[in-house]
Design an enzyme around this catalytic site. Structure first.
Site, mmCIF file in Angstrom:
data_model
loop_
_atom_site.group_PDB
_atom_site.id
_atom_site.type_symbol
_atom_site.label_atom_id
_atom_site.label_comp_id
_atom_site.label_asym_id
_atom_site.label_seq_id
_atom_site.Cartn_x
_atom_site.Cartn_y
_atom_site.Cartn_z
ATOM 1 N N TYR A 241 -1.985 -0.605 10.872
ATOM 2 C CA TYR A 241 -2.038 -1.108 9.482
ATOM 3 C C TYR A 241 -0.744 -0.759 8.756
ATOM 4 O O TYR A 241 -0.129 -1.612 8.097
ATOM 5 C CB TYR A 241 -3.251 -0.491 8.785
ATOM 6 C CG TYR A 241 -3.370 -0.824 7.312
ATOM 7 C CD1 TYR A 241 -3.714 -2.109 6.899
ATOM 8 C CD2 TYR A 241 -3.152 0.140 6.332
ATOM 9 C CE1 TYR A 241 -3.826 -2.421 5.544
ATOM 10 C CE2 TYR A 241 -3.269 -0.159 4.987
ATOM 11 C CZ TYR A 241 -3.604 -1.437 4.593
ATOM 12 O OH TYR A 241 -3.713 -1.740 3.259
ATOM 13 N N SER B 115 0.854 -1.181 0.000
ATOM 14 C CA SER B 115 0.000 0.000 0.000
ATOM 15 C C SER B 115 0.891 1.232 0.000
ATOM 16 O O SER B 115 2.040 1.159 0.448
ATOM 17 C CB SER B 115 -0.840 -0.030 1.282
ATOM 18 O OG SER B 115 -1.524 1.178 1.467
HETATM 19 O O1 NJP Z 1 -9.942 -5.508 0.218
HETATM 20 P P1 NJP Z 1 -11.325 -6.295 0.399
HETATM 21 P P2 NJP Z 1 -9.137 -5.060 -1.117
HETATM 22 N N1 NJP Z 1 -8.005 -15.134 5.323
HETATM 23 O O2 NJP Z 1 -11.677 -6.127 1.836
HETATM 24 C C1 NJP Z 1 -9.810 -11.683 2.070
HETATM 25 C C2 NJP Z 1 -4.540 -3.810 -0.054
HETATM 26 N N2 NJP Z 1 -4.909 -2.401 -0.242
HETATM 27 O O3 NJP Z 1 -9.447 -5.943 -2.229
HETATM 28 O O4 NJP Z 1 -11.924 -14.009 3.723
HETATM 29 C C3 NJP Z 1 -8.243 -15.229 4.001
HETATM 30 O O5 NJP Z 1 -12.300 -5.880 -0.633
HETATM 31 C C4 NJP Z 1 -11.281 -11.340 1.888
HETATM 32 O O6 NJP Z 1 -12.086 -12.504 1.755
HETATM 33 P P3 NJP Z 1 -12.921 -13.200 2.968
HETATM 34 C C5 NJP Z 1 -5.130 -4.433 1.169
HETATM 35 O O7 NJP Z 1 -4.361 -4.194 2.330
HETATM 36 C C6 NJP Z 1 -6.212 -2.026 -0.380
HETATM 37 O O8 NJP Z 1 -9.314 -3.603 -1.276
HETATM 38 O O9 NJP Z 1 -13.899 -14.054 2.233
HETATM 39 N N3 NJP Z 1 -8.707 -14.211 3.264
HETATM 40 C C7 NJP Z 1 -11.265 -10.633 0.551
HETATM 41 O O10 NJP Z 1 -11.297 -11.565 -0.496
HETATM 42 C C8 NJP Z 1 -5.136 -5.901 0.792
HETATM 43 O O11 NJP Z 1 -3.907 -6.491 1.097
HETATM 44 C C9 NJP Z 1 -6.510 -0.672 -0.526
HETATM 45 O O12 NJP Z 1 -13.540 -12.117 3.781
HETATM 46 C C10 NJP Z 1 -8.954 -13.063 3.895
HETATM 47 C C11 NJP Z 1 -9.937 -9.917 0.564
HETATM 48 O O13 NJP Z 1 -9.100 -10.571 1.523
HETATM 49 C C12 NJP Z 1 -5.343 -5.884 -0.714
HETATM 50 O O14 NJP Z 1 -5.016 -4.565 -1.153
HETATM 51 C C13 NJP Z 1 -5.504 0.267 -0.540
HETATM 52 C C14 NJP Z 1 -8.737 -12.873 5.264
HETATM 53 C C15 NJP Z 1 -10.066 -8.474 0.980
HETATM 54 O O15 NJP Z 1 -10.910 -7.824 0.107
HETATM 55 C C16 NJP Z 1 -6.745 -6.231 -1.149
HETATM 56 O O16 NJP Z 1 -7.648 -5.288 -0.582
HETATM 57 C C17 NJP Z 1 -4.212 -0.156 -0.389
HETATM 58 C C18 NJP Z 1 -8.242 -13.977 5.977
HETATM 59 N N4 NJP Z 1 -8.016 -13.907 7.298
HETATM 60 C C19 NJP Z 1 -3.923 -1.487 -0.237
HETATM 61 N N5 NJP Z 1 -9.085 -11.614 5.592
HETATM 62 C C20 NJP Z 1 -7.917 -0.150 -0.653
HETATM 63 N N6 NJP Z 1 -8.911 -0.988 -0.906
HETATM 64 O O17 NJP Z 1 -8.142 1.078 -0.554
HETATM 65 C C21 NJP Z 1 -9.509 -11.026 4.472
HETATM 66 O O18 NJP Z 1 -3.251 0.768 -0.399
HETATM 67 N N7 NJP Z 1 -9.438 -11.888 3.451
#
Ligand code: NJP
Length: 264
Positions: free
Chosen positions: A154, A141
């Site tokens: 974070y 990020s």
């Molecule tokens: O997030 P979101 P993004 N075990 O919440 C999964 C970074 N980033 O796509 O488990 C396994 O829509 C969750 O699935 P579920 C950010 O830090 C973002 O925006 O079914 N999976 C979902 O598929 C991250 O590293 C922004 O709930 C787990 C996914 O992760 C990446 O980009 C800005 C889990 C999250 O989907 C993807 O973020 C930035 C677990 N314990 C960096 N916990 C931004 N969106 O603004 C969660 O700079 N997941």
């Protein structure tokens, strides 16, 4: 690197950036293992990637669980015949001032954002070393490159992921295994709604990019063999300016992230 025929593990593939990346890579001819905790959402992503012609395996798993990485990588090796690319995308946010950081929340973001990716890397590396090639893509990020007030916990996990990835890149350079870091800014996903701590303030629409833009940037950067990926050229400029003017940066970010947020 060309994506056609590559076996790709994507964590956090049930929504957001991971989902968009799965669809983008399916269009480019990759085969994939999709993982996240929610099986129904993963299955609906898999239905779309299969309709685009991509062999797709789904494994529901929590990346912070002890045996998650070994199970998912074993499934890739067993059901697709190998693993060529690992995308550590699953992540969770945390909004709290440092003096209010709850230990349980901090442990959770560390487990998902840092310890999970390390376990996945350690599970994939033996496969990469055997074949003398491989690509690790870690989603960090802009918050992993500069301090953002009220996101200290974070930021700490993403800063750690950045340094770890750069150490790993140096360690693997001679082995033919690449490590790519992705530094998105604000992305239009449900990330903020799933974050721990206090609600995120809304980020102005013009500052956000779409998950599809991030996915295309990642796909192209891998093809071009780049190590560090910024989604918009402007992000590099913002980062350089922020480093030159740290007090102004802190004031601006404090105004944005110190505001009271609203739960969706
Ligand atoms: O997030 P979101 P993004 N075990 O919440 C999964 C970074 N980033 O796509 O488990 C396994 O829509 C969750 O699935 P579920 C950010 O830090 C973002 O925006 O079914 N999976 C979902 O598929 C991250 O590293 C922004 O709930 C787990 C996914 O992760 C990446 O980009 C800005 C889990 C999250 O989907 C993807 O973020 C930035 C677990 N314990 C960096 N916990 C931004 N969106 O603004 C969660 O700079 N997941």
């Amino acid at each position: 690197m060309q994506w056609r025929g590559k076996n790709v593990v994507i964590t956090g593939a049930s929504r957001g950036i991971g989902r968009s990346l799965a669809l983008e890579l399916a269009r480019r001819g990759a085969r994939m293992i999709l993982t996240a905790r929610s099986r129904p959402e993963l299955e609906s992503v898999a239905e779309l990637t299969r309709s685009l012609g991509a062999d797709t395996v789904v494994v529901a798993s929590d990346v912070s669980a002890a045996d998650s990485a070994s199970e998912v990588v074993a499934a890739a090796a067993g059901q697709l015949g190998g693993v060529d690319v690992l995308v550590n995308n699953a992540g969770v946010g945390l909004r709290a001032s440092v003096d209010q950081l709850a230990r349980a929340d901090l442990e959770r973001v560390l487990a998902v954002n840092l310890l999970g990716p390390i376990a996945y890397i350690q599970a994939a590396l033996p496969h990469f070393r055997r074949q003398g090639s491989g690509l690790i893509i870690n989603l960090s990020s802009l918050a992993g490159l500069m301090p953002v007030p009220h996101l200290g916990g974070y930021c700490a996990t993403k800063h750690a992921l950045v340094v770890l990835s750069r150490c790993l890149r140096a360690e693997l350079r001679e082995a033919g295994i690449r490590v790519m870091l992705v530094h998105p800014g604000a992305v239009d996903t449900d990330f903020r709604h799933h974050s721990l701590g206090s609600p995120f303030p809304s980020v102005p629409g013009r500052s956000r990019v779409s998950a599809e833009q991030v996915a295309v940037a990642i796909a192209r950067a891998a093809e071009d063999g780049r190590d560090e990926v910024f989604v918009r050229p402007l992000d590099r400029v913002l980062l350089a300016t922020a480093r030159l003017l740290p007090r102004r940066r802190d004031r601006i970010l404090l105004r944005r992230y110190g505001r009271t947020g609203v739960r969706p």
